[in-house]
Scaffold this motif. Structure first.
Motif, PDB file in Angstrom:
ATOM      1  N   SER A  25       0.832  -1.210   0.000  1.00 22.66           N
ATOM      2  CA  SER A  25       0.000   0.000   0.000  1.00 22.66           C
ATOM      3  C   SER A  25       0.868   1.262   0.000  1.00 22.66           C
ATOM      4  O   SER A  25       0.583   2.221  -0.723  1.00 22.66           O
ATOM      5  N   VAL A  26       1.923   1.250   0.818  1.00 19.60           N
ATOM      6  CA  VAL A  26       2.827   2.406   0.873  1.00 19.60           C
ATOM      7  C   VAL A  26       3.476   2.653  -0.480  1.00 19.60           C
ATOM      8  O   VAL A  26       3.563   3.802  -0.944  1.00 19.60           O
ATOM      9  N   LEU A  27       3.924   1.594  -1.144  1.00 19.44           N
ATOM     10  CA  LEU A  27       4.555   1.734  -2.460  1.00 19.44           C
ATOM     11  C   LEU A  27       3.555   2.263  -3.495  1.00 19.44           C
ATOM     12  O   LEU A  27       3.909   3.098  -4.336  1.00 19.44           O
ATOM     13  N   SER A  28       2.321   1.775  -3.413  1.00 22.92           N
ATOM     14  CA  SER A  28       1.293   2.251  -4.353  1.00 22.92           C
ATOM     15  C   SER A  28       0.995   3.726  -4.138  1.00 22.92           C
ATOM     16  O   SER A  28       0.904   4.507  -5.097  1.00 22.92           O
ATOM     17  N   ILE A  29       0.853   4.114  -2.869  1.00 21.48           N
ATOM     18  CA  ILE A  29       0.569   5.522  -2.550  1.00 21.48           C
ATOM     19  C   ILE A  29       1.761   6.404  -2.919  1.00 21.48           C
ATOM     20  O   ILE A  29       1.597   7.490  -3.490  1.00 21.48           O
ATOM     21  N   GLY A  30       2.961   5.932  -2.597  1.00 26.03           N
ATOM     22  CA  GLY A  30       4.160   6.693  -2.937  1.00 26.03           C
ATOM     23  C   GLY A  30       4.293   6.903  -4.441  1.00 26.03           C
ATOM     24  O   GLY A  30       4.645   8.003  -4.892  1.00 26.03           O
ATOM     25  N   SER A  31       3.993   5.859  -5.220  1.00 25.41           N
ATOM     26  CA  SER A  31       4.064   5.973  -6.681  1.00 25.41           C
ATOM     27  C   SER A  31       3.040   6.970  -7.204  1.00 25.41           C
ATOM     28  O   SER A  31       3.342   7.794  -8.075  1.00 25.41           O
ATOM     29  N   ILE A 185      -5.509   6.744  -4.741  1.00 25.61           N
ATOM     30  CA  ILE A 185      -4.826   6.599  -3.446  1.00 25.61           C
ATOM     31  C   ILE A 185      -5.834   6.350  -2.329  1.00 25.61           C
ATOM     32  O   ILE A 185      -5.620   5.503  -1.453  1.00 25.61           O
ATOM     33  N   GLY A 232       3.804   6.890   2.547  1.00 33.16           N
ATOM     34  CA  GLY A 232       3.782   7.013   1.090  1.00 33.16           C
ATOM     35  C   GLY A 232       4.145   8.421   0.645  1.00 33.16           C
ATOM     36  O   GLY A 232       4.850   8.607  -0.354  1.00 33.16           O
ATOM     37  N   SER A 236       7.325   9.550  -1.664  1.00 29.72           N
ATOM     38  CA  SER A 236       7.213  10.351  -2.892  1.00 29.72           C
ATOM     39  C   SER A 236       8.064  11.616  -2.795  1.00 29.72           C
ATOM     40  O   SER A 236       8.646  12.063  -3.794  1.00 29.72           O
ATOM     41  N   GLY A 275      -0.525  12.847   1.876  1.00 30.56           N
ATOM     42  CA  GLY A 275      -0.651  11.396   1.991  1.00 30.56           C
ATOM     43  C   GLY A 275      -1.424  10.996   3.231  1.00 30.56           C
ATOM     44  O   GLY A 275      -2.272  10.097   3.194  1.00 30.56           O
TER      45      GLY A 275
END
Length: 292
Positions: A25-31, A185, A232, A236, A275
């Protein structure tokens, strides 16, 4: 609803226990936030590049051949009184010919065969930045044509239209992209909290039997959503700084044109807070739709 230390403890235990779901989830939000940052970065630089163009824009009023000096002075005074006009410069036809020869440089010989100067006297009108737009300039040009002594008005109509549509298009694309990714997100946080809730259903049922309130049950999930979103956002933020310092600065050494790119660091500093807000929003929506 003030989070208790025990709520933070439950949230921390859940994040450690379900670390792979949370990392994903963190990687998805960060992306998603990184793409938003890159979009803002691009729009900011294009807007900064086009912001100085109106200062160089001018409208040229070609005057009648038989106009006298007094009429020219009165025309200049009338134009300066208009709020949209920044400055007016009178260009005699002799000066216009010298400028034309300077522009042609090595090809100026094409003008040697002219018996007389065919260029008319002209007025160069610079407008204030706020009114440099297709509709405002066209309206001003139409008004100038009605003034006695003005034969023709010339301005970069296509350039203004292209600049206007470029700005509008970029802002529209930016808003759509930001709205779409922000929704994505929120959905990621929504789905994550929903999964975590069902994986802890037995534990929640135990809390309910012990008399736990809805607020007590909801708070750890809201904290977890906030932590996921904030992490996230931090990811980013690191990504956009790495992109600038490791990519753009290195490119600027090889290609000086990249030195013109601006990096508004203050524009990206709120990313962790954005975020956190999106993470808590997704968690709140998920908890609001659950029956417990």
């Amino acid at each position: 609803m003030i989070p208790t230390p025990y709520a933070f403890t439950l949230a921390l235990q859940s994040m450690i226990r379900e670390k792979w779901i949370n990392i994903l989830s963190v990687l998805s939000i960060g992306s998603g936030l990184l793409i938003i940052s890159l979009a803002l970065f691009s729009v900011y630089n294009i807007d900064a590049a086009t912001r100085s163009l109106p200062e160089k824009f001018s409208m040229v009023l070609y005057l009648d051949k038989d106009i006298n000096k007094e009429n020219v002075d009165s025309l200049v005074s009338a134009l300066k009184k208009q709020g949209a006009v920044h400055s007016v410069r009178y260009i005699p036809k002799e000066e216009a010919m010298r400028e034309l020869k300077a522009v042609l440089k090595n090809s100026s010989y094409v003008l040697d065969g002219l018996e007389e100067n065919p260029l008319p006297d002209a007025l160069e009108v610079k407008l204030t930045r706020d009114v440099v737009g297709p509709e405002a300039v066209k309206r001003l040009a139409d008004e100038a044509l009605k003034i006695k002594g003005v034969k023709e008005v010339e301005y970069a109509e296509k350039f203004l239209s292209a600049l206007h549509y470029l700005k509008v298009g970029l802002k529209t694309i930016g808003i759509i992209l930001i709205a779409t990714l922000s929704t994505g997100i929120v959905f990621v946080c929504y789905s994550t909290v929903k999964i975590l809730f069902y994986r802890r259903k037995e534990e929640i049922e135990t809390f309910k039997l012990l008399g736990a309130t809805r607020g007590f049950i909801r708070t750890p999930f809201l904290i977890e959503g906030a932590v996921i979103g904030t992490t996230g956002g931090i990811l980013s933020l690191v990504g956009i700084f790495v992109f600038y310092y490791l990519v753009l600065l290195r490119l600027s050494v090889a290609m000086p044109i990249f030195k013109m790119i601006l990096f508004p660091s203050t524009l990206f500093l709120p990313l962790p807070f954005l975020g956190m807000f999106l993470g808590m929003t997704g968690a709140a929506i998920a908890l609001g739709r659950l029956r417990y």
